[in-house]
Design a protein around this motif. Sequence first.
Motif, PDB file in Angstrom:
ATOM      1  N   SER A 168     -16.611 -61.678 -21.981  1.00 53.09           N
ATOM      2  CA  SER A 168     -17.496 -60.621 -22.474  1.00 53.09           C
ATOM      3  C   SER A 168     -16.660 -59.432 -22.908  1.00 53.09           C
ATOM      4  O   SER A 168     -15.525 -59.247 -22.443  1.00 53.09           O
ATOM      5  CB  SER A 168     -18.521 -60.212 -21.406  1.00 53.09           C
ATOM      6  OG  SER A 168     -17.887 -59.595 -20.309  1.00 53.09           O
ATOM      7  N   TYR A 170     -17.928 -55.617 -25.194  1.00 54.27           N
ATOM      8  CA  TYR A 170     -18.813 -54.453 -25.125  1.00 54.27           C
ATOM      9  C   TYR A 170     -20.133 -54.790 -24.453  1.00 54.27           C
ATOM     10  O   TYR A 170     -20.738 -55.834 -24.701  1.00 54.27           O
ATOM     11  CB  TYR A 170     -19.093 -53.952 -26.546  1.00 54.27           C
ATOM     12  CG  TYR A 170     -20.288 -53.028 -26.640  1.00 54.27           C
ATOM     13  CD1 TYR A 170     -20.222 -51.725 -26.178  1.00 54.27           C
ATOM     14  CD2 TYR A 170     -21.492 -53.477 -27.181  1.00 54.27           C
ATOM     15  CE1 TYR A 170     -21.329 -50.884 -26.245  1.00 54.27           C
ATOM     16  CE2 TYR A 170     -22.600 -52.647 -27.256  1.00 54.27           C
ATOM     17  CZ  TYR A 170     -22.503 -51.349 -26.790  1.00 54.27           C
ATOM     18  OH  TYR A 170     -23.607 -50.539 -26.856  1.00 54.27           O
ATOM     19  N   ARG A 171     -20.560 -53.897 -23.565  1.00 52.71           N
ATOM     20  CA  ARG A 171     -21.887 -53.974 -22.961  1.00 52.71           C
ATOM     21  C   ARG A 171     -22.485 -52.572 -22.984  1.00 52.71           C
ATOM     22  O   ARG A 171     -21.825 -51.605 -22.622  1.00 52.71           O
ATOM     23  CB  ARG A 171     -21.825 -54.490 -21.511  1.00 52.71           C
ATOM     24  CG  ARG A 171     -21.323 -55.911 -21.406  1.00 52.71           C
ATOM     25  CD  ARG A 171     -21.734 -56.558 -20.088  1.00 52.71           C
ATOM     26  NE  ARG A 171     -21.122 -55.953 -18.931  1.00 52.71           N
ATOM     27  CZ  ARG A 171     -20.077 -56.481 -18.270  1.00 52.71           C
ATOM     28  NH1 ARG A 171     -19.519 -57.593 -18.716  1.00 52.71           N
ATOM     29  NH2 ARG A 171     -19.608 -55.885 -17.194  1.00 52.71           N
ATOM     30  N   SER A 172     -23.723 -52.468 -23.371  1.00 59.47           N
ATOM     31  CA  SER A 172     -24.386 -51.167 -23.469  1.00 59.47           C
ATOM     32  C   SER A 172     -24.820 -50.656 -22.106  1.00 59.47           C
ATOM     33  O   SER A 172     -24.874 -51.402 -21.119  1.00 59.47           O
ATOM     34  CB  SER A 172     -25.605 -51.271 -24.389  1.00 59.47           C
ATOM     35  OG  SER A 172     -26.627 -52.048 -23.775  1.00 59.47           O
ATOM     36  N   TYR A 175     -27.759 -52.684 -21.067  1.00 57.77           N
ATOM     37  CA  TYR A 175     -27.421 -54.003 -20.526  1.00 57.77           C
ATOM     38  C   TYR A 175     -27.017 -53.878 -19.059  1.00 57.77           C
ATOM     39  O   TYR A 175     -27.460 -54.665 -18.206  1.00 57.77           O
ATOM     40  CB  TYR A 175     -26.283 -54.626 -21.338  1.00 57.77           C
ATOM     41  CG  TYR A 175     -25.931 -56.041 -20.933  1.00 57.77           C
ATOM     42  CD1 TYR A 175     -26.480 -57.125 -21.599  1.00 57.77           C
ATOM     43  CD2 TYR A 175     -25.058 -56.287 -19.879  1.00 57.77           C
ATOM     44  CE1 TYR A 175     -26.168 -58.428 -21.225  1.00 57.77           C
ATOM     45  CE2 TYR A 175     -24.744 -57.581 -19.495  1.00 57.77           C
ATOM     46  CZ  TYR A 175     -25.295 -58.649 -20.173  1.00 57.77           C
ATOM     47  OH  TYR A 175     -24.986 -59.932 -19.798  1.00 57.77           O
ATOM     48  N   GLN A 176     -26.179 -52.881 -18.751  1.00 63.57           N
ATOM     49  CA  GLN A 176     -25.728 -52.690 -17.371  1.00 63.57           C
ATOM     50  C   GLN A 176     -26.901 -52.317 -16.459  1.00 63.57           C
ATOM     51  O   GLN A 176     -26.985 -52.775 -15.312  1.00 63.57           O
ATOM     52  CB  GLN A 176     -24.649 -51.611 -17.328  1.00 63.57           C
ATOM     53  CG  GLN A 176     -23.814 -51.588 -16.051  1.00 63.57           C
ATOM     54  CD  GLN A 176     -22.695 -52.619 -16.072  1.00 63.57           C
ATOM     55  OE1 GLN A 176     -22.580 -53.434 -16.987  1.00 63.57           O
ATOM     56  NE2 GLN A 176     -21.868 -52.600 -15.041  1.00 63.57           N
ATOM     57  N   HIS A 205     -16.670 -51.416 -20.047  1.00 64.41           N
ATOM     58  CA  HIS A 205     -17.255 -52.247 -21.097  1.00 64.41           C
ATOM     59  C   HIS A 205     -18.097 -51.406 -22.063  1.00 64.41           C
ATOM     60  O   HIS A 205     -18.255 -51.774 -23.230  1.00 64.41           O
ATOM     61  CB  HIS A 205     -18.122 -53.351 -20.487  1.00 64.41           C
ATOM     62  CG  HIS A 205     -17.339 -54.462 -19.878  1.00 64.41           C
ATOM     63  ND1 HIS A 205     -16.708 -55.434 -20.621  1.00 64.41           N
ATOM     64  CD2 HIS A 205     -17.079 -54.761 -18.575  1.00 64.41           C
ATOM     65  CE1 HIS A 205     -16.106 -56.291 -19.818  1.00 64.41           C
ATOM     66  NE2 HIS A 205     -16.311 -55.902 -18.566  1.00 64.41           N
ATOM     67  N   HIS A 206     -18.662 -50.293 -21.596  1.00 60.26           N
ATOM     68  CA  HIS A 206     -19.463 -49.454 -22.489  1.00 60.26           C
ATOM     69  C   HIS A 206     -18.627 -48.913 -23.648  1.00 60.26           C
ATOM     70  O   HIS A 206     -19.150 -48.674 -24.735  1.00 60.26           O
ATOM     71  CB  HIS A 206     -20.051 -48.259 -21.730  1.00 60.26           C
ATOM     72  CG  HIS A 206     -20.931 -48.613 -20.586  1.00 60.26           C
ATOM     73  ND1 HIS A 206     -21.779 -49.702 -20.593  1.00 60.26           N
ATOM     74  CD2 HIS A 206     -21.117 -48.010 -19.376  1.00 60.26           C
ATOM     75  CE1 HIS A 206     -22.438 -49.758 -19.442  1.00 60.26           C
ATOM     76  NE2 HIS A 206     -22.053 -48.747 -18.687  1.00 60.26           N
TER      77      HIS A 206
END
Length: 267
Positions: A168, A170-172, A175-176, A205-206
Motif C-alpha cells: 500500500s 497513499y491512504r487518506s 481511509y484511516q 501514508h497520508h
Amino acid sequence: MSCHPRSRILLNTPQIELWPADLLRARGSRDARLLARATWVLRRKRDGRYLAAAVPEGLVTLLPGWRRDTRADEALDLLDADAPYASAQPAPLLRIDDLQTRLDALGLDGDAYAARTGLPMVAEPAWLAFAGRDRYRRPLWLTQAAARAWAHMREAARRDGVVLEAVSGYRSHDYQLGIFERKRARGLDLDAILAVNAAPGFSEHHAGTALDISAPDEPAAETSFEATPAFAWLERHAGLHGFGMSYPRDNPHGIVYEPWHWNHRPA
C-alpha cells in the motif's frame, strides 16, 4: 471542463478524489459504459462510492444527492481548472482544520496523542502520481518524488535478483478513520488499535511518501518479512534511494515494530 488527466495523477480534495477513469473498475454495466467514455470519476473518500463521471458532454451523476452530502464545489472547481498538475514542484497540501472534530468522534484528543507519541499531524497532498500497481493490482499513489524513487529502487532490487512488492501507499484521513471505525465495531478498544495503527491524521501514508513493502509469497505487514532477502536488500540499499524504516524496534512513537513500512524522505 478543461482539466484532463494528461498524466496519471489523482486529484485530491478533503472529501472527494478525482480518479483517471481508466484506472477504476466498473461496478456494473452502466458504470462500464460510462467509464469507457469518461476522463475523470469523482470518488467519495470515506467509502469509495463513485459520485459522478466527467464525459465529453458533461458530468453524469452516479450517486443521487451526492452534491448535498459532500463539499462538492472543490472537486467541481478542479474539473474546470487548467492548472499545471504534475509539475516539478511538490503538490500543495490540503487543509486539516476539520480533522480534530472527527478525532473527537473516536474519543481521541489529537493534541494529547501528538504530545505522547511525538508524531506530527500529516496533511494530504492536493495531487498524487500514479506509481504502478500494488500486489493486489490496485493503483498505487505516491508523491511524484516518492513514485520516482520507488520505481528506481524496485528496478535496482530486480537487477540484484530481489523482487519488491508494494502492499500500500497513499491512504487518506478518511481511509484511516474507516480502519479505526471497523476495528471499534469488532470490539477492539482504542489503545489496542493505536498500538498497531497511527491515529487518523498522523500516518505517514497520508503524505503519499510511505510504502508498505513485501515480497512474493510473503504475507503483508508481518514481522516475518525481516527474514526475507527483500528486507536484507532494503536494509543495505533503501537509504540510497531516500527510503528509511520508520518504526524499528523500541521506536519512540510507541508503534509496534514494522519492518515493512518505509518512508521516502527526499534529500
